[in-house]
Design a protein around this motif. Structure first.
Motif, short mmCIF file in Angstrom:
data_model
loop_
_atom_site.label_atom_id
_atom_site.label_comp_id
_atom_site.label_asym_id
_atom_site.label_seq_id
_atom_site.Cartn_x
_atom_site.Cartn_y
_atom_site.Cartn_z
N ILE A 105 0.85 -1.19 0.00
CA ILE A 105 0.00 0.00 0.00
C ILE A 105 0.89 1.25 0.00
O ILE A 105 2.02 1.23 0.52
N HIS A 107 0.75 5.24 1.17
CA HIS A 107 0.05 6.25 1.97
C HIS A 107 0.65 7.60 1.63
O HIS A 107 1.80 7.89 1.95
N TYR A 347 -5.61 0.45 5.91
CA TYR A 347 -4.68 -0.25 5.01
C TYR A 347 -5.22 -1.65 4.68
O TYR A 347 -5.18 -2.09 3.53
N GLN A 350 -8.11 -1.50 2.22
CA GLN A 350 -7.73 -1.15 0.86
C GLN A 350 -6.96 -2.28 0.18
O GLN A 350 -7.18 -2.56 -1.00
N THR A 351 -6.08 -2.95 0.91
CA THR A 351 -5.33 -4.05 0.29
C THR A 351 -6.25 -5.24 0.02
O THR A 351 -6.11 -5.92 -1.00
#
Length: 357
Positions: A105, A107, A347, A350-351
Motif C-alpha cells: 500500500i 500512503h 490499510y 484497501q489491500t
C-alpha cells in the motif's frame, strides 16, 4: 493484523527530523515510527535531511535543472516549484513501474497534487490524508481522479473537502510517551510556527491580561511578522525560547500551567493542543476549525476567536483544571496508538479490496 510493506510519501519541503518544521512533519515521523514498531516495513519518501533512523529515501528536490530554452520561456513556473514537481513526478513514475513489486500500500501524507493525480496509474492501492483546507492544485487533482481514496484529520476538514470528495476521518494522534506528564505549576506557553495566521502576538496580550508569564517556542517562518508583532512585546515575563526538539519542548509544556492556542484561520486539527493535553497541561484556544472536536471541558477551554480578553479568561479557567483528567482525556482521544490502529484498519481494507478486484 498482517505485516505490510508500506510506502509513506511525505513533504518534499521540510525534512522529517527534529526539530520539526511543523505538525505535518511531526505527524509523519510519529506514524512511521509506530508502524515500524508494530512490525510493518515502512519506506518513507521525504525531503533530504530526514531522520536516518526512519530509513527515509530522499525525494530528489534539488536535481532538476531546466534547460536554457525552458528557462527563457516567459510562462515558466518558478524553479523551486519545478524541482518539487520533478521530485514527485519521478517518485510516482517509479511507483507506477515497480510499486506493486515492493509495496502492499502507498500512503500519501504530502500536500502535493501529483500523487493524487497519478494514483490511478498505480497497481498498488493508495490512500491520501487531507491535512489542510482545499487548495486549488489538489482540488483539481481530486476532481479528476474519482478512484482516489481519502481520509481527513478531522470532521471539520472532511466537511471542507465535501464538494470535491467524500473522506473518512482519522483524528491525528500524538505519542503520549514522548509527550509525557509534567508537573505543571509554571506560567503559560505558546508553541508552533511564527506566522500571522497562528497569531502568537494575541497569546502575549492574553497572558498579560491574565497576569501570567508566557514562554513562546517554535520556528520563525515569517521574520517580518516576528520582528513587527512579536519581538517588541518580549520582556522578562514574555520570552522567546527558540525552536526546540520534542524532548525539550515537551518538558517545557509539561511544566506550564496552560497552553495558549491562537489560530486566526480554520485549524484543520491543532496538533499542539493534543500534545499539550498529553503532557497533562490544559489548553485555552480560540474556537476555530477542528479544535472543538477534541478540546472539550475535560481538557481545556475555548474562547471567542481573536479576542484576547476572552482568551485570558479561558487561560485562567483552564489552568484550574485537574491535570490527571486532562491527561486521561488525551490518552482516550488523542493517542498515537488509536490513530495508528485506525490507519492499520484502513490499510487492510484497501489491500483486501485490491486483492478481491
Amino acid at each position: 493484523m498482517r505485516r505490510l510493506r508500506i510506502c509513506l510519501i511525505a513533504s518534499s519541503r521540510f525534512p522529517v527530523s527534529e526539530p520539526f518544521a511543523g505538525g505535518l512533519e511531526a505527524h509523519t515521523h510519529a506514524l512511521a515510527t509506530e508502524l515500524r514498531a508494530r512490525g510493518h516495513s515502512v519506506t518513507l519518501f521525504a525531503a533530504p535531511g530526514s531522520d536516518p533512523e526512519l530509513g527515509a529515501d530522499a525525494l530528489d528536490v534539488e536535481a532538476f535543472e531546466p534547460g536554457e530554452a525552458a528557462r527563457a520561456d516567459v510562462g515558466a513556473p518558478p524553479e523551486a516549484w519545478m524541482r518539487e514537481h520533478h521530485a514527485y513526478l519521478g517518485l510516482m513514475l517509479d511507483l507506477a513501474r515497480t510499486g506493486a513489486d515492493r509495496f502492499d500500500i502507498v500512503h500519501n501524507n504530502s500536500l502535493h497534487h501529483l500523487p493524487v493525480a497519478m494514483s490511478s496509474a498505480l497497481t498498488v492501492p493508495m490512500v491520501t490524508t487531507l491535512h489542510t483546507p482545499p487548495t486549488p492544485w489538489l482540488e483539481s487533482a481530486i476532481r479528476l481522479t474519482p478512484s482516489a481514496r481519502f481520509v481527513a484529520v478531522s470532521r471539520f476538514t472532511a466537511e471542507q473537502w465535501r464538494s470535491s470528495t467524500g473522506a473518512g476521518v482519522i483524528l491525528n494522534g500524538v505519542d503520549t510517551e514522548r509527550w509525557a506528564v509534567g508537573e505543571g505549576g509554571g506560567g503559560a506557553i505558546w508553541f508552533g510556527r511564527f506566522v500571522p495566521e497562528k497569531a502568537p502576538h494575541l497569546a502575549i496580550h492574553a497572558a498579560r491580561i491574565a497576569g501570567m508569564p508566557l514562554d513562546l517556542a517554535g520556528p520563525i517562518f515569517d521574520r517580518e511578522y516576528f520582528q513587527r508583532k512579536v519581538e517588541p512585546l518580549l520582556d522578562a515575563r514574555v520570552r522567546y525560547v527558540g525552536h526546540l526538539d520534542t524532548r525539550e519542548l515537551a518538558a517545557r509544556v509539561g511544566r506550564a500551567s496552560v497552553t495558549a492556542v491562537t489560530p486566526l484561520w480554520e485549524e484543520p486539527y491543532g496538533l499542539v493542543a493534543a500534545e499539550s493535553m498529553a503532557c497533562a497541561t490544559p489548553v485555552a484556544a480560540f474556537d476555530r476549525g477542528a479544535l472543538s472536536e477534541f478540546v472539550v471541558p475535560a481538557g481545556g477551554r475555548l474562547a471567542t476567536p481573536g479576542d484576547p480578553d476572552a482568551l485570558a479568561e479561558a487561560m485562567l479557567a483552564a489552568a484550574a483544571l485537574p491535570r490527571d483528567e486532562v491527561r486521561r482525556h488525551a490518552l482516550e482521544h488523542c493517542s498515537l496508538q488509536t490513530m495508528t490502529d485506525r490507519y492499520e484498519t484502513l490499510y487492510e481494507q484497501q489491500t483486501t479490496r485490491m486483492l478481491a478486484a
